[in-house]
Design an enzyme around this catalytic site. Structure first.
Site, PDB file in Angstrom:
ATOM      1  N   ARG A 130       0.872  -1.068  -0.115  1.00  0.00           N
ATOM      2  CA  ARG A 130      -0.192  -0.015   0.126  1.00  0.00           C
ATOM      3  C   ARG A 130       0.970   1.334   0.007  1.00  0.00           C
ATOM      4  O   ARG A 130       0.612   2.319  -0.659  1.00  0.00           O
ATOM      5  CB  ARG A 130      -0.758   0.024   1.436  1.00  0.00           C
ATOM      6  CG  ARG A 130      -2.133  -0.798   1.158  1.00  0.00           C
ATOM      7  CD  ARG A 130      -3.200  -0.803   1.969  1.00  0.00           C
ATOM      8  NE  ARG A 130      -3.834   0.509   2.055  1.00  0.00           N
ATOM      9  CZ  ARG A 130      -4.427   0.968   3.425  1.00  0.00           C
ATOM     10  NH1 ARG A 130      -4.849  -0.023   4.170  1.00  0.00           N
ATOM     11  NH2 ARG A 130      -5.334   2.058   3.132  1.00  0.00           N
TER      12      ARG A 130
ATOM     13  N   ASP B  94     -18.819   8.481   2.297  1.00  0.00           N
ATOM     14  CA  ASP B  94     -19.151   7.447   3.536  1.00  0.00           C
ATOM     15  C   ASP B  94     -20.423   8.023   3.994  1.00  0.00           C
ATOM     16  O   ASP B  94     -21.275   7.170   4.972  1.00  0.00           O
ATOM     17  CB  ASP B  94     -18.122   7.346   4.317  1.00  0.00           C
ATOM     18  CG  ASP B  94     -16.751   7.227   3.550  1.00  0.00           C
ATOM     19  OD1 ASP B  94     -15.811   6.210   3.824  1.00  0.00           O
ATOM     20  OD2 ASP B  94     -16.246   8.292   3.142  1.00  0.00           O
TER      21      ASP B  94
ATOM     22  N   ARG C 102     -23.583   7.197   2.408  1.00  0.00           N
ATOM     23  CA  ARG C 102     -23.779   5.830   2.282  1.00  0.00           C
ATOM     24  C   ARG C 102     -24.448   5.451   3.905  1.00  0.00           C
ATOM     25  O   ARG C 102     -25.319   4.712   4.149  1.00  0.00           O
ATOM     26  CB  ARG C 102     -22.446   4.913   2.351  1.00  0.00           C
ATOM     27  CG  ARG C 102     -21.773   4.732   1.024  1.00  0.00           C
ATOM     28  CD  ARG C 102     -20.608   4.129   1.065  1.00  0.00           C
ATOM     29  NE  ARG C 102     -20.163   3.887  -0.473  1.00  0.00           N
ATOM     30  CZ  ARG C 102     -18.801   3.654  -0.851  1.00  0.00           C
ATOM     31  NH1 ARG C 102     -17.804   3.690   0.283  1.00  0.00           N
ATOM     32  NH2 ARG C 102     -18.512   3.459  -1.854  1.00  0.00           N
TER      33      ARG C 102
ATOM     34  N   HIS D  24     -10.863   8.557   5.571  1.00  0.00           N
ATOM     35  CA  HIS D  24     -11.621   7.571   4.394  1.00  0.00           C
ATOM     36  C   HIS D  24     -10.928   6.391   4.305  1.00  0.00           C
ATOM     37  O   HIS D  24     -10.078   6.332   3.364  1.00  0.00           O
ATOM     38  CB  HIS D  24     -11.619   8.479   3.096  1.00  0.00           C
ATOM     39  CG  HIS D  24     -12.326   7.966   2.044  1.00  0.00           C
ATOM     40  ND1 HIS D  24     -13.622   7.438   2.062  1.00  0.00           N
ATOM     41  CD2 HIS D  24     -11.800   7.297   0.870  1.00  0.00           C
ATOM     42  CE1 HIS D  24     -13.909   6.806   1.110  1.00  0.00           C
ATOM     43  NE2 HIS D  24     -12.912   6.861   0.126  1.00  0.00           N
TER      44      HIS D  24
END
Ligand code: NAD
Length: 313
Positions: free
Chosen positions: A88, A148, A151, A175
């Protein structure tokens, strides 16, 4: 400010945003830039063919970085995906160098407006863009937890059968996996969520955990089924765009520079509610968090800070 948006990165996210902008008639001028010039050109052609059905007259074209000079807003959705075997942090470093190269070209044009970043990891990359641009932090923002939060509102609305626009609650923090719901400041209409639960059979305190997990795992679940998520974020970006161009003073949870407003790492970008208008962030809204939420925000900010500390600026 000129009613002109430049989108950098015409992939799924960039084009979902552009498509929503055209359908909602949000701006007068839209310019598309991508490292793949043919792609940007084809996307502009395709969108132009929908103008006969759009709610307003618009100018849409592909272009180069000179177009940034007089833009009011630049939205960065350019990025690369994880390669096999890549960590990552490797991916982060590659996307950070894309941000630096994009920003240097934006700033060379003489641009002096607002930059909105959507590329992930959005809190880290918004910080990278802010540093590289040397713009005031009020004029560099990220999409943060706006998606988010949408959602979350959808999940609550679905559970209690009340219109999503009457649900007021925020996801705060990174996030990413350390984001959390600020339940202490969640309302339906003007009723605190606690009172809603006590007065409705449709929802219980246990459901709140399920709702949170559904939100947190939403991106993974969508990616599992269709490889990427883009419509929701495209519409969240349009909402932010409208708040800016319409000078709305609207509160939206976005990635903003903390700068000591909240009791967590100060020199970071993180998802917090902010008042947005034509100057960018007017101010960060300071909510009264409970003890658990305060700890969660600190933990989330530490994750961001630890990553930033490993990077070079
Ligand atoms: P995509 O691969 O479809 O599109 C990326 C685009 O960027 C491509 O068209 C590519 O050509 C372009 N690009 C790459 N390097 C460039 C450069 N140097 N200059 C200009 N353009 C360049 O990806 P996508 O699905 O559109 O996702 C874009 C980003 O948005 C990803 O980082 C993704 O994780 C992120 N995303 C963010 C959210 C959010 O809530 N913030 C939600 C979904 C996706």
């Amino acid at each position: 400010m000129k009613n002109k948006v430049v989108v950098i990165g015409t992939g799924f996210v960039g084009m979902s945003y552009a498509y929503a902008l055209v359908n909602q008639g949000t701006v007068e001028e839209l310019v598309l830039i991508d490292i793949d010039k043919n792609k940007a050109e084809g996307e502009a052609m395709d969108l132009n063919h929908g103008l006969a059905f759009a709610p307003r007259k618009m100018s849409i074209r592909s272009g180069d970085y000179q177009e940034c000079r007089d833009a009011g807003l630049i939205v960065i959705t350019a990025g690369v995906n994880q390669k096999e075997g890549e960590t990552r942090i490797d991916l982060l470093n590659r996307n950070a160098s894309i941000m630096k190269s994009v920003v240097s070209q934006i700033m060379s044009s003489g641009f002096d407006g607002i930059i909105l970043v959507a590329t992930n990891p959005v809190d880290i990359l918004t910080y990278v863009v802010w540093k590289a641009s040397k713009l005031p932090s009020s004029r560099v923002i990220g999409s943060g937890t706006s998606l988010d939060t949408a959602r979350l509102r959808y999940e609550i609305s679905r559970q209690i059968s009340i219109d999503v626009r009457n649900v007021h609650a925020y996801i705060l923090g990174e996030h990413g996996d350390s984001e959390f719901v600020c339940w202490s400041n969640a309302f339906v209409g003007v009723k605190p969520i606690k009172d809603v639960i006590e007065s409705m059979d449709e929802i219980s305190f246990e459901d709140l955990d399920k709702i949170y997990l559904n939100v947190k795992h939403a991106a993974y679940e969508i990616i599992k089924r269709k490889k990427a998520s883009y419509y929701g974020v495209g519409m969240a970006l349009v909402r932010i765009t409208k708040a800016i161009f319409n000078n709305e003073n609207r509160i939206i949870p976005i990635s903003v520079y903390n700068g000591g407003v909240y009791d967590c790492d100060s020199d970071i970008y993180i998802g917090l509610p902010a008042v947005l208008n034509q100057d960018g962030v007017h101010h960060v809204v300071k909510l009264k968090l409970d003890q658990d939420e305060t700890l969660k925000l600190k933990a989330s900010s530490k994750i961001i800070k630890d990553i930033l500390d490993q990077m070079e600026f």
